[in-house]
Design an enzyme around this catalytic site. Sequence first.
Site, PDB file in Angstrom:
ATOM      1  N   ASN A 134     -20.539 -19.000   2.584  1.00 15.83           N
ATOM      2  CA  ASN A 134     -19.492 -18.036   2.943  1.00 15.83           C
ATOM      3  C   ASN A 134     -19.290 -18.108   4.445  1.00 15.83           C
ATOM      4  O   ASN A 134     -20.251 -18.328   5.177  1.00 15.83           O
ATOM      5  CB  ASN A 134     -19.948 -16.601   2.644  1.00 15.83           C
ATOM      6  CG  ASN A 134     -19.964 -16.298   1.174  1.00 15.83           C
ATOM      7  OD1 ASN A 134     -19.503 -17.093   0.373  1.00 15.83           O
ATOM      8  ND2 ASN A 134     -20.498 -15.139   0.830  1.00 15.83           N
ATOM      9  N   GLY A 135     -18.079 -17.843   4.904  1.00 15.36           N
ATOM     10  CA  GLY A 135     -17.846 -17.824   6.350  1.00 15.36           C
ATOM     11  C   GLY A 135     -17.034 -19.022   6.779  1.00 15.36           C
ATOM     12  O   GLY A 135     -16.452 -19.733   5.944  1.00 15.36           O
ATOM     13  N   TRP A 159     -12.886 -17.869  -1.877  1.00 17.11           N
ATOM     14  CA  TRP A 159     -11.554 -17.432  -1.457  1.00 17.11           C
ATOM     15  C   TRP A 159     -11.150 -18.470  -0.419  1.00 17.11           C
ATOM     16  O   TRP A 159     -11.748 -18.562   0.650  1.00 17.11           O
ATOM     17  CB  TRP A 159     -11.631 -16.014  -0.865  1.00 17.11           C
ATOM     18  CG  TRP A 159     -10.424 -15.586  -0.093  1.00 17.11           C
ATOM     19  CD1 TRP A 159     -10.240 -15.710   1.258  1.00 17.11           C
ATOM     20  CD2 TRP A 159      -9.244 -14.939  -0.589  1.00 17.11           C
ATOM     21  NE1 TRP A 159      -9.023 -15.190   1.613  1.00 17.11           N
ATOM     22  CE2 TRP A 159      -8.395 -14.701   0.513  1.00 17.11           C
ATOM     23  CE3 TRP A 159      -8.837 -14.528  -1.864  1.00 17.11           C
ATOM     24  CZ2 TRP A 159      -7.152 -14.080   0.379  1.00 17.11           C
ATOM     25  CZ3 TRP A 159      -7.598 -13.913  -1.980  1.00 17.11           C
ATOM     26  CH2 TRP A 159      -6.778 -13.694  -0.877  1.00 17.11           C
ATOM     27  N   GLU A 174       4.495   5.687  -2.051  1.00 18.30           N
ATOM     28  CA  GLU A 174       3.915   4.892  -3.136  1.00 18.30           C
ATOM     29  C   GLU A 174       2.535   5.373  -3.563  1.00 18.30           C
ATOM     30  O   GLU A 174       2.144   5.204  -4.710  1.00 18.30           O
ATOM     31  CB  GLU A 174       3.880   3.392  -2.789  1.00 18.30           C
ATOM     32  CG  GLU A 174       2.803   2.966  -1.820  1.00 18.30           C
ATOM     33  CD  GLU A 174       2.653   1.449  -1.729  1.00 18.30           C
ATOM     34  OE1 GLU A 174       2.552   0.953  -0.601  1.00 18.30           O
ATOM     35  OE2 GLU A 174       2.642   0.770  -2.767  1.00 18.30           O
ATOM     36  N   GLU A 229       7.271   2.068   7.450  1.00 17.22           N
ATOM     37  CA  GLU A 229       6.036   1.684   6.765  1.00 17.22           C
ATOM     38  C   GLU A 229       5.230   2.925   6.356  1.00 17.22           C
ATOM     39  O   GLU A 229       4.707   2.999   5.242  1.00 17.22           O
ATOM     40  CB  GLU A 229       5.206   0.749   7.669  1.00 17.22           C
ATOM     41  CG  GLU A 229       3.819   0.387   7.178  1.00 17.22           C
ATOM     42  CD  GLU A 229       3.773  -0.251   5.784  1.00 17.22           C
ATOM     43  OE1 GLU A 229       4.821  -0.601   5.217  1.00 17.22           O
ATOM     44  OE2 GLU A 229       2.657  -0.357   5.241  1.00 17.22           O
ATOM     45  N   LYS A 255      -0.053  -5.008  -7.864  1.00 21.45           N
ATOM     46  CA  LYS A 255      -0.414  -5.588  -6.565  1.00 21.45           C
ATOM     47  C   LYS A 255       0.493  -6.763  -6.227  1.00 21.45           C
ATOM     48  O   LYS A 255       0.927  -6.915  -5.116  1.00 21.45           O
ATOM     49  CB  LYS A 255      -1.875  -6.033  -6.591  1.00 21.45           C
ATOM     50  CG  LYS A 255      -2.373  -6.607  -5.276  1.00 21.45           C
ATOM     51  CD  LYS A 255      -2.425  -5.540  -4.196  1.00 21.45           C
ATOM     52  CE  LYS A 255      -2.673  -6.102  -2.815  1.00 21.45           C
ATOM     53  NZ  LYS A 255      -2.156  -5.223  -1.761  1.00 21.45           N
ATOM     54  N   LYS A 262       4.222   3.966   2.539  1.00 17.47           N
ATOM     55  CA  LYS A 262       2.822   4.233   2.132  1.00 17.47           C
ATOM     56  C   LYS A 262       2.729   5.600   1.461  1.00 17.47           C
ATOM     57  O   LYS A 262       2.117   5.760   0.424  1.00 17.47           O
ATOM     58  CB  LYS A 262       1.881   4.254   3.341  1.00 17.47           C
ATOM     59  CG  LYS A 262       1.386   2.991   3.956  1.00 17.47           C
ATOM     60  CD  LYS A 262       0.579   2.074   3.113  1.00 17.47           C
ATOM     61  CE  LYS A 262       1.466   1.187   2.294  1.00 17.47           C
ATOM     62  NZ  LYS A 262       1.737  -0.109   2.791  1.00 17.47           N
ATOM     63  N   CYS A 308     -15.350 -14.706  -0.139  1.00 17.64           N
ATOM     64  CA  CYS A 308     -16.245 -15.553  -0.921  1.00 17.64           C
ATOM     65  C   CYS A 308     -17.505 -14.776  -1.298  1.00 17.64           C
ATOM     66  O   CYS A 308     -17.890 -13.831  -0.626  1.00 17.64           O
ATOM     67  CB  CYS A 308     -16.660 -16.760  -0.101  1.00 17.64           C
ATOM     68  SG  CYS A 308     -15.282 -17.734   0.466  1.00 17.64           S
ATOM     69  N   HIS A 360      23.111  12.097  13.539  1.00 18.18           N
ATOM     70  CA  HIS A 360      24.235  11.620  12.728  1.00 18.18           C
ATOM     71  C   HIS A 360      24.109  12.046  11.270  1.00 18.18           C
ATOM     72  O   HIS A 360      24.723  11.440  10.408  1.00 18.18           O
ATOM     73  CB  HIS A 360      24.353  10.101  12.838  1.00 18.18           C
ATOM     74  CG  HIS A 360      24.609   9.643  14.246  1.00 18.18           C
ATOM     75  ND1 HIS A 360      25.798   9.889  14.894  1.00 18.18           N
ATOM     76  CD2 HIS A 360      23.818   9.013  15.137  1.00 18.18           C
ATOM     77  CE1 HIS A 360      25.724   9.398  16.135  1.00 18.18           C
ATOM     78  NE2 HIS A 360      24.518   8.864  16.302  1.00 18.18           N
ATOM     79  N   ARG A 420     -14.308  -8.662  -5.371  1.00 19.85           N
ATOM     80  CA  ARG A 420     -14.016  -8.943  -3.967  1.00 19.85           C
ATOM     81  C   ARG A 420     -12.803  -9.847  -3.787  1.00 19.85           C
ATOM     82  O   ARG A 420     -12.320 -10.028  -2.682  1.00 19.85           O
ATOM     83  CB  ARG A 420     -15.209  -9.648  -3.310  1.00 19.85           C
ATOM     84  CG  ARG A 420     -16.421  -8.793  -3.319  1.00 19.85           C
ATOM     85  CD  ARG A 420     -17.580  -9.494  -2.673  1.00 19.85           C
ATOM     86  NE  ARG A 420     -18.354  -8.511  -1.957  1.00 19.85           N
ATOM     87  CZ  ARG A 420     -18.326  -8.325  -0.665  1.00 19.85           C
ATOM     88  NH1 ARG A 420     -17.588  -9.091   0.083  1.00 19.85           N
ATOM     89  NH2 ARG A 420     -19.042  -7.398  -0.097  1.00 19.85           N
TER      90      ARG A 420
HETATM   91  C1  F6R Z   1       3.411  -1.643  -0.236  1.00 20.28           C
HETATM   92  C2  F6R Z   1       3.241  -2.965  -0.844  1.00 20.28           C
HETATM   93  C3  F6R Z   1       4.458  -3.701  -1.263  1.00 20.28           C
HETATM   94  C4  F6R Z   1       4.316  -5.186  -0.864  1.00 20.28           C
HETATM   95  C5  F6R Z   1       5.486  -5.985  -1.422  1.00 20.28           C
HETATM   96  C6  F6R Z   1       5.448  -7.412  -0.973  1.00 20.28           C
HETATM   97  O1  F6R Z   1       2.185  -1.096   0.091  1.00 20.28           O
HETATM   98  O2  F6R Z   1       2.146  -3.432  -1.032  1.00 20.28           O
HETATM   99  O3  F6R Z   1       5.590  -3.156  -0.703  1.00 20.28           O
HETATM  100  O4  F6R Z   1       4.279  -5.260   0.528  1.00 20.28           O
HETATM  101  O5  F6R Z   1       5.447  -5.932  -2.828  1.00 20.28           O
HETATM  102  O6  F6R Z   1       4.285  -8.049  -1.394  1.00 20.28           O
HETATM  103  P1  F6R Z   1       3.761  -9.379  -0.697  1.00 20.28           P
HETATM  104  O7  F6R Z   1       3.418  -9.036   0.711  1.00 20.28           O
HETATM  105  O8  F6R Z   1       2.580  -9.775  -1.506  1.00 20.28           O
HETATM  106  O9  F6R Z   1       4.885 -10.354  -0.776  1.00 20.28           O
END
Ligand code: F6R
Length: 715
Positions: free
Chosen positions: A123-124, A95, A594, A587, A710, A591, A2, A610, A33
Site C-alpha cells: 500500500n502507498g 485502488w 441532498e 456547493e 454514488k 450538500k 488499498c 433583483h 474502503r
Molecule cells: C453531490 C454529488 C453529485 C456528484 C455528481 C457528479 O454531493 O456527489 O452531485 O458530484 O453526480 O459525479 P462525478 O463527480 O462522479 O462525476
Amino acid sequence: MCGIFGYVNFLVDKSRGEIIDNLIEGLQRLEYRGYDSAGLAVDGKLIKDGDEEIMNNIIVKTPGKVKVLKQKVIDDKINRTDIFDNHAGIAHTRWATHGQPKEENCHPHRSDSTKGEFIVVHNGIITNFSALRKYLLSKGHIFESETDTECIAKLFKHFYDLNLKAGVSPDLNELTKQVLHELEGSYGLLVKSYHYPGEVCGTRKGSPLLVGVKTDKKLKVDFVDVEFENNAAQQQQQQANGHSSLLNNHSTSLDSGFIPVAPGEQNLRTSQSRAFLSEDDLPMPVEFFLSSDPASVIQHTKKVLFLEDDDIAHIYDGELHIHRASTKSAGESTVRPIQTLEMELNEIMKGPYKHFMQKEIFEQPDSTFNTMRGRIDFENSIVTLGGLKAFLPTIRRCRRIIMIACGTSYHSCLATRSIFEELTEIPVSVELASDFLDRRSPVFRDDTCVFVSQSGETADSILALQYCLERGALTVGIVNSVGSSMSRQTHCGVHINAGPEIGVASTKAYTSQYIALVMFALSLSNDSISKTKRHEEIIKGLQKIPEQIKKVLNLETKIKKLCNDDLNDQKSLLLLGRGYQFATALEGALKIKEISYMHSEGVLAGELKHGVLALVDDKLPIIAFATRDSLFPKTMSAIEQVTARDGRPIVICNEGDAIISNDKVHLTLEVPQTVDCLQGLLNVIPVQLISYWLAVNRGIDVDFPRNLAKSVTVE
Ligand code: F6R
Ligand code: UD1
C-alpha cells in the site's frame, strides 16, 4: 484505498483451501474502503529446481471485486486439500494509482516471472520508483506491470543475489532492511519468499499495518521487545547501504560497493519474543494476521500489535520479532504493546466517525495533501503535473477552455474558473454536462475540453466527452478513479488522488478537484514572467491549506450546536456568496439539500436585490460568505441589505474579523485567511459540516440519502 492482508499459521494445521478462504475473507473485510482489483499468493507444491527442491507459488489476481477473485480461484482449479502446519499467505485489494486496474497491475507482484522468488503486496506510493525501475532494468530485471510495487519485489531479489554472491545467506529481516533503504515514499508492505518458507516480513512507513495474534493459551507477556541492532553492525550496514544507496551511486557500483548482511548477524535469531512461547518456553501453536486495517482481523482475534513507522515485523517459527529499519533515537520506545481491541467492526471501519461522509470530511487535510504530493515543488514554486506535461503547449494555444461536469464537480469548475482565466488568459466556460449536450453546443478542434468527475463514470459527462472527442477537441480529465471510463477515454489528465469516496455526498473530492484545477492553471502559466508573484503567492497558500483545513474542522462543535439549536426546525436556507464564493454557496446548498432534505439555495449576493430579497425576513436562515477578498465591501453591503430587513445571517468570515461581529449577525464561523482564489477550499468545510449535522439531527442515513446513487451511470 488499498488493503493488505496476510495470514501465517504455525503448528496449526490448515489446508490450502482454508488458507485461501482466510485470505479472501480478510480481503472482504477491507472491501468497504474501495478498491478496483484483488489478489493473493499462497504456497504451491515442492518442485525440483536443479539439485534443490523449492516450493513454487500460486498467485491469483484479477481486476474487479473480491468475489471475482474467489471465482477465479475456483476456475483455476487450485488444489484445496494439501495441508500445511506452517504457511505464510499474503493478499491485497488495490485502488489503482500506478497504471490501470488490469491483471498485470494487481498485487501480489513478484521478483521474476520464472520462479517468483519474492512476492510482495504494498500500500502507498514509492515516489522514486521511476529511478529504481530504470536502475533495475539496467540490471536485467524484466518488469511485468506498470506499478511502483514491482520494484520492491525486484529489489528483494537483487539484494538477495548480491548477498549470495558475497557468500552470505541473509535473514529475511536483514534483506528487508536493505530493500527499505532504497525506497522513498510511503508504504505498508508484506513480503514472502520460497527461500524463507512459512516466514513473512511486514513493514510500514506512513501507511498502517498491524499484526493480530491468535493462540489457544494466554500470551506470556503483553508486549514484544523491539530488536535494535548493535551499533557496530548498524554502522557497517549504514556504510554499506546508507551512504551509498542504489540511486545515489547510480551506476553499477552497487555491485562492487555492496556490503552484504554482516556475517555475525545473519540468522542470528534471538528469542526476545517471549510472548509467543509457552510456559515451558517452547513454541506454541499460533496464527498471525497482518493487515492494514483492524476490520479484517477482529473476527479472528482481539489481540493486536500496531506497527510504527520503520518497524519490521518478522514472523517465523511461531514468533513475532520487531526490528527497526532506522537507527535508535534517544527516548524511542523499546517495546510494542499487544493491545486488546475493544471496538466493534462497524466502529473500526469508520474509525471514530459515525458515517463515511463525516470521515471523508475529516480526511481533507490528508486528501488535499495527497492531491499535491509529488506535484508541487514548494521551495521553487514549480508545479509539475506528469499527466499534462506533454500537452501543455497545445492547451496554451487553444482557442478556449470548456469545463464540463455535473453536480459537485461542476461547482469545483465554477470555483476555479476565475483563477484559470486570470492565470492563463484563455477564455473559460463552465458547462453542466447535460445542458451542454441538450444544446449541442458547438465544439471545435482547437478547443480544450476539461472533464471533471470523482467517479469518472457519470453518464452525462461521458456522453459529453464522446461528443467532444467526435469533434476533434483535446480532452482533459480531472478524475479521482484511476482506470475509470473518463480517465481512460480522455487524451490526458490529472488524477486527483483523494482516495476512494464512499459517502454519496461528495466532500473530499470537491477540495481535491479544486486543487487539481488550480494546479492545472498554474502549470499552464508556469513560464509567464508577469505571473510569477501571483504564482508564488498561490503556491505558498496551497502549502498551508491542509493545516488550515484542520483548523476549520475544529468548528465542528460550534456547528453541531448551531444545527441543533437554530437550523433544525427550518424548512429553507439561503447561502449568499459572490466572486470566488458563489461556487461555495452553490456547493453548500447542494450538500444541504441532498443530505438533509432541507430546501436550500445558493444565491449570487449581487443578485439579491433583483428578486431574492423578497424572501428575507426575521425567520429565513441565511448563511453569508464574507471572507476577505476584493469583493468584501460588496458582500458586506449584501449582508446589510439582509440585516436591514430583520434577517440575522450566519456569517462565514476570516479569523478575528471584528467588522462583522455586530449584533445583527446571528453567529460567525471564523476560518483562517488564505489567498483569495483558495479561500473557497476553507469556506466549504463549515457548510459540509452543517449539511452533515442537519442530516444527522433529522435521522437521515447520511451515507445513503434517498433517491441518490454514488455513481450516476444513467442519463
Ligand atoms: C453531490 C454529488 C453529485 C456528484 C455528481 C457528479 O454531493 O456527489 O452531485 O458530484 O453526480 O459525479 P462525478 O463527480 O462522479 O462525476
Ligand atoms: C503518475 C502515477 C503516479 C506516480 C507518478 C510518478 C498513475 C495512475 N499515476 O502520476 O502514481 O506517483 O506518475 O511519476 O500511474 N490521465 C488521463 N485522464 C484522466 C486522468 C489521467 O488521461 O482523467 C492520464 C494522464 O495523462 C497520465 C496518466 O493518466 O498519462 C496518469 O495520470 P496521473 O496519475 O495524474 O499522473 P501523475 O501525477 O504523473
